[in-house]
Motif scaffolding. Sequence first.
Motif, short mmCIF file in Angstrom:
data_model
loop_
_atom_site.label_atom_id
_atom_site.label_comp_id
_atom_site.label_asym_id
_atom_site.label_seq_id
_atom_site.Cartn_x
_atom_site.Cartn_y
_atom_site.Cartn_z
N PRO A 64 0.83 -1.23 0.00
CA PRO A 64 0.00 0.00 0.00
C PRO A 64 0.85 1.26 0.00
N GLU A 65 0.40 2.25 -0.75
CA GLU A 65 1.02 3.57 -0.84
C GLU A 65 2.46 3.51 -1.37
N SER A 66 2.74 2.56 -2.24
CA SER A 66 4.06 2.48 -2.86
C SER A 66 3.91 2.28 -4.36
N ALA A 67 5.03 2.37 -5.09
CA ALA A 67 5.07 2.15 -6.54
C ALA A 67 4.06 3.03 -7.28
N ALA A 68 4.16 4.33 -7.05
CA ALA A 68 3.19 5.26 -7.65
C ALA A 68 3.24 5.23 -9.18
N ALA A 69 4.43 5.05 -9.77
CA ALA A 69 4.54 5.05 -11.23
C ALA A 69 3.80 3.86 -11.83
N LEU A 70 3.87 2.70 -11.18
CA LEU A 70 3.14 1.53 -11.67
C LEU A 70 1.64 1.73 -11.49
N ARG A 71 1.24 2.27 -10.36
CA ARG A 71 -0.20 2.50 -10.10
C ARG A 71 -0.80 3.45 -11.15
N ALA A 72 0.00 4.42 -11.60
CA ALA A 72 -0.52 5.39 -12.56
C ALA A 72 -0.82 4.74 -13.90
N ARG A 73 -0.17 3.62 -14.21
CA ARG A 73 -0.36 2.96 -15.50
C ARG A 73 -1.30 1.77 -15.43
N GLY A 74 -1.63 1.31 -14.22
CA GLY A 74 -2.46 0.12 -14.09
C GLY A 74 -3.74 0.38 -13.32
N THR A 75 -4.39 -0.71 -12.92
CA THR A 75 -5.66 -0.63 -12.19
C THR A 75 -5.61 -1.56 -10.99
N VAL A 76 -5.94 -1.04 -9.81
CA VAL A 76 -6.03 -1.87 -8.61
C VAL A 76 -7.38 -2.58 -8.63
N VAL A 77 -7.37 -3.91 -8.65
CA VAL A 77 -8.60 -4.68 -8.80
C VAL A 77 -9.04 -5.36 -7.50
N SER A 78 -8.11 -5.56 -6.56
CA SER A 78 -8.46 -6.21 -5.31
C SER A 78 -7.29 -6.09 -4.35
N SER A 79 -7.39 -6.76 -3.22
CA SER A 79 -6.28 -6.84 -2.28
C SER A 79 -6.18 -8.28 -1.77
#
Length: 320
Positions: A247-262
């Motif tokens: 959580p709250e890490s890898a902002a560059a990856l998050r900007a290009r993808g979609t969080v679908v679950s945990s």
Amino acid sequence: MTERVDAAERMLDLVIALSHTRHRMTKADIRAKVKGYGSSSSNDAFERMFERDKEHLRDLGIPIVTLTDAVHEDEIGYRIDTAAYSLPPIDLSPAQMGVLSLASEVWQDSAFASSARRGLTKLRAVAGGTTTAAPGVALRVRGPDPAMGELLQAIAERTPVRFTYRAAYSGETTVRTVEPWRVHARDRGWYLVGHDRDRDAQRSFRTSRILGKVERAGQPGTVSIPDQRPATPERVFHTSVRLAIRPESAAALRARGTVVSSIETPVGVRDVLTLDVSDVGYLADEVAAYGQSVLVLDPPELRDAVLTRLRAVAVLGGTA
């Protein structure tokens, strides 16, 4: 043995010589005084090399003019019309210089790093100001692949090339013979566009999938580049990726993808991120840099690539 001078350096020396000659330079002067021409094996080889370079420079918009002497009218000379070649005064705002400074950082880890620095220094000299990119801000764009230098030189010399290529959709490795036309950036990668002699058709090749050395497959001047810009790649093959991110890490990856679950993992709760990539090797470099903050769920080839990089780092650090 005479040291080989690449085409780009030879043409740059030719531009400098023709710009600074007091009146003109004959072909004999050029062969004797401009670096790269003296090594020609014969007069015919020199003639072909010079004519090819002259036409290429004219195509780039450099005004090479032909002159004759009042006494020796049959002796042709050349020079660059500096009045037509001069640039208008450059007036860049601090914001524009800041953008150029930031853009130059794209090349900081590539073979073009020194050229980017020289170009930016010259712009600052004529435009004034010392604005640089904001502290801590850098473009995270991967520079050209190792094959880029040879490909650009082959394009400048209009020389066919041969290289080993790994197909994106099948992973099959084949040897390709290509008449190179242009390179361009697309979808976070670099592509060569040219005529594939084996398929007898235009094809695009992602340069990161070129394996090993690019070799010459013919004589300079034998490639005809279309006047119109070739079409960009019709298809870009993508691989679906799933990552488990702290959580709250890898902002560059998050900007290009979609969080679908945990999910719950042995190291705590992780967000599951999905994204499509066109080059698993590029993503492996990025994911490995995050260390334990990013775990690869799928595909296995990405997981293996990341582990290979992490093990190599561990060996260098003496911890493996």
